[in-house]
Design a protein around this motif. Structure first.
Motif, short mmCIF file in Angstrom:
data_model
loop_
_atom_site.label_atom_id
_atom_site.label_comp_id
_atom_site.label_asym_id
_atom_site.label_seq_id
_atom_site.Cartn_x
_atom_site.Cartn_y
_atom_site.Cartn_z
N ASN A 448 0.83 -1.21 0.00
CA ASN A 448 0.00 0.00 0.00
C ASN A 448 0.86 1.26 0.00
O ASN A 448 0.60 2.21 -0.74
CB ASN A 448 -0.92 -0.02 1.22
CG ASN A 448 -1.65 1.30 1.43
OD1 ASN A 448 -1.23 2.13 2.24
ND2 ASN A 448 -2.73 1.50 0.69
N SER A 452 1.09 3.90 -3.06
CA SER A 452 0.71 5.30 -2.79
C SER A 452 1.72 6.26 -3.39
O SER A 452 1.37 7.35 -3.86
CB SER A 452 0.60 5.53 -1.28
OG SER A 452 -0.40 4.72 -0.71
N PRO A 456 0.00 8.23 -7.04
CA PRO A 456 -0.64 9.22 -6.17
C PRO A 456 -1.97 9.70 -6.73
O PRO A 456 -2.09 10.01 -7.91
CB PRO A 456 0.40 10.37 -6.15
CG PRO A 456 1.20 10.20 -7.40
CD PRO A 456 1.25 8.72 -7.65
#
Length: 481
Positions: A448, A452, A456
């Motif tokens: 995760n 990220s 984004p």
């Protein structure tokens, strides 16, 4: 150089060549498996030329022996903790078969009106299993029984231990919500083949669409213990299905190039392929949205993510539409919906809909036609939720009504795979929630974080169970009408 030194160098060179050949052969196998498998998408018979033919034959032989024994075993009326922990081992010829929580799954099969005889007949028929190769990232092997009614999927040890530890919670959920969209697991087994038994991959031929012909000689593989699970095929019967989707509710990596007319293989499309489309259910929409929320809340409580909705549709023929208008079909569906008892129930529930109501409905149907049925909430019999029928005009107690609504039942179609089939005004939809064995642990938390940074502001699959569940439900709300 003395003679001993020469012998050592010769031995060293031979050993190094042997290791090099072993690595080369291993690399060829890995290269074939991971580079060309994507060209073999579709459903293939595991006949004698298939590299998994030996394995599937052993699985069928072992299942036949195990189920032959279980046919003579009485399913307990009340399940105990010991039934959930049971693991029965049976040796058949050179095979060692293990059955996990046998009484539990037998009770679930019974609740779905699947007899032990037809279960055994389907799993151990003379016809070959069908291997299903999809564009999924899963490393599991998928097989279909010859009649396509049941899926067999290989599982790793971690997945098996996780499922067994949460089997009681899974069964409790199905008991409370008999019409849940969660896929029904019908059996969990393992097969152990002695080390002396080898599966030789010889003359391995790839499918004609791959345009490759590759032969591996003298390649042997010793099979360890293999776990596999049997589940209902969400897309059964599939004769008229031509498009299938696997929906996760995110966008990153969720596109699949559709099959071309020249190469019509079975492909599972994904979220981005469904954009601009909707599931048209009319009055059935509210039931679907609510049930997805109920099921995803349960999965959130298990701390899992990465589950999917399998979705397909086919047009309803005119005779099917006409049949949905008939009072006799409505009666059968009502009985089926109320008799879809939970796995722990011995006696089917009462059917308040038919007490003092069926005669009046038949009379209304004759006098007023199908328009009157729509006004009373039947909506032409298109699989409407039972909650929307005027239950207060039925002669039943308040307790029966509360129990009926608490189980969130709907009017099931009169089909074998009824819990996964929902009829809309013009299309029949096949819907089921699958692949809920991925726990949000340390590895997924790290994934995760990495995603990220890489994506984004974009929606990817590896998120917390709470976020995944919320987004999953939102997708269903946004894509249904």
């Amino acid at each position: 150089m003395d003679k001993k030194s020469g012998l050592r160098l010769c031995h060293f060179g031979t050993a190094r060549r042997r290791r090099w050949w072993g690595l080369r052969r291993r690399w060829i196998y890995i290269y074939i498996t991971f580079t060309f498998t994507w060209r073999m998408l579709g459903v293939f018979k595991t006949n004698q030329e298939h590299d998994l033919y030996s394995l599937t034959c052993l699985m069928k032989e072992g299942l036949h022996a195990v189920l032959q024994t279980s046919n003579n075993t009485t399913v307990p009326g009340q399940l105990s903790a010991e039934h959930y922990k049971s693991a029965e081992t049976q040796v058949h010829k050179d095979l060692e078969m293990q059955t996990f929580a046998g009484p539990v799954f037998a009770g679930l099969r019974r609740s779905l009106d699947i007899t032990e005889e037809e279960y055994q007949r389907s799993l151990s028929s003379d016809g070959c299993y069908l291997q299903f190769i999809s564009n999924s990232k899963s490393k599991a092997e998928f097989f279909l029984t010859n009649d396509k009614r049941f899926f067999l999927k290989t599982q790793n040890t971690r997945e098996v231990m996780f499922f067994l530890s949460n089997l009681k919670a899974y069964m409790d959920h199905l008991e409370k919500y008999p019409h849940s969209l969660m896929v029904r697991f019908l059996g969990l087994y393992s097969i152990q083949i002695p080390n002396k038994t080898k599966v030789i991959l010889m003359n391995t031929k790839f499918h004609k669409h791959s345009c490759f012909f590759i032969t591996l000689s003298n390649f042997s593989l010793i099979l360890p213990q293999k776990y596999f699970i049997v589940m209902q095929n969400v897309f059964y019967p599939d004769e008229r299905i031509n498009t299938r989707y696997d929906i996760k509710g995110c966008e990153v990596g969720r596109w699949t190039d559709p099959a071309s007319m020249e190469n019509p293989v079975t492909k599972i499309l994904k979220d981005n392929n469904f954009e601009g489309k909707h599931i048209i259910l009319d009055k059935q929409r509210s039931w679907l949205v609510d049930q997805v929320e109920i099921d995803s809340a349960f999965l959130r409580s298990l701390n899992v993510l990465d589950y999917s909705i399998l979705l397909a549709h086919q047009p309803l023929h005119q005779d099917e539409l006409d049949r949905n208008h008939s009072f006799s079909n409505l009666t059968m569906r009502t009985v089926k919906s109320m008799d879809q008892d939970s796995p722990a129930e011995e006696d089917p529930p009462t059917i308040p809909l038919l007490e003092g109501y069926s005669a009046r409905l038949a009379s209304d149907t004759i006098d007023s036609g199908s328009d009157h049925i729509q006004n009373t909430g039947e909506h032409s019999g298109h699989g409407i939720p039972l909650q929307e029928i005027n239950l207060h005009s039925v002669n039943c107690t308040e307790a029966e009504l509360l129990e009926f609504q608490a189980h969130h039942r709907r009017l099931l179609p009169n089909l074998k795979n009824s819990v996964h089939v929902i009829d809309g005004p013009k299309l029949r939809y096949f819907v089921g929630i699958v692949d809920f064995f991925t726990v949000y642990g340390v590895k997924k938390r790290q994934e995760n974080l990495w995603k990220s940074l890489r994506f984004p502001g974009r929606a990817f699959s590896t998120v917390s169970p709470a976020t995944y569940s919320q987004r999953f439900c939102q997708w269903v709300k946004d894509h249904t009408k």
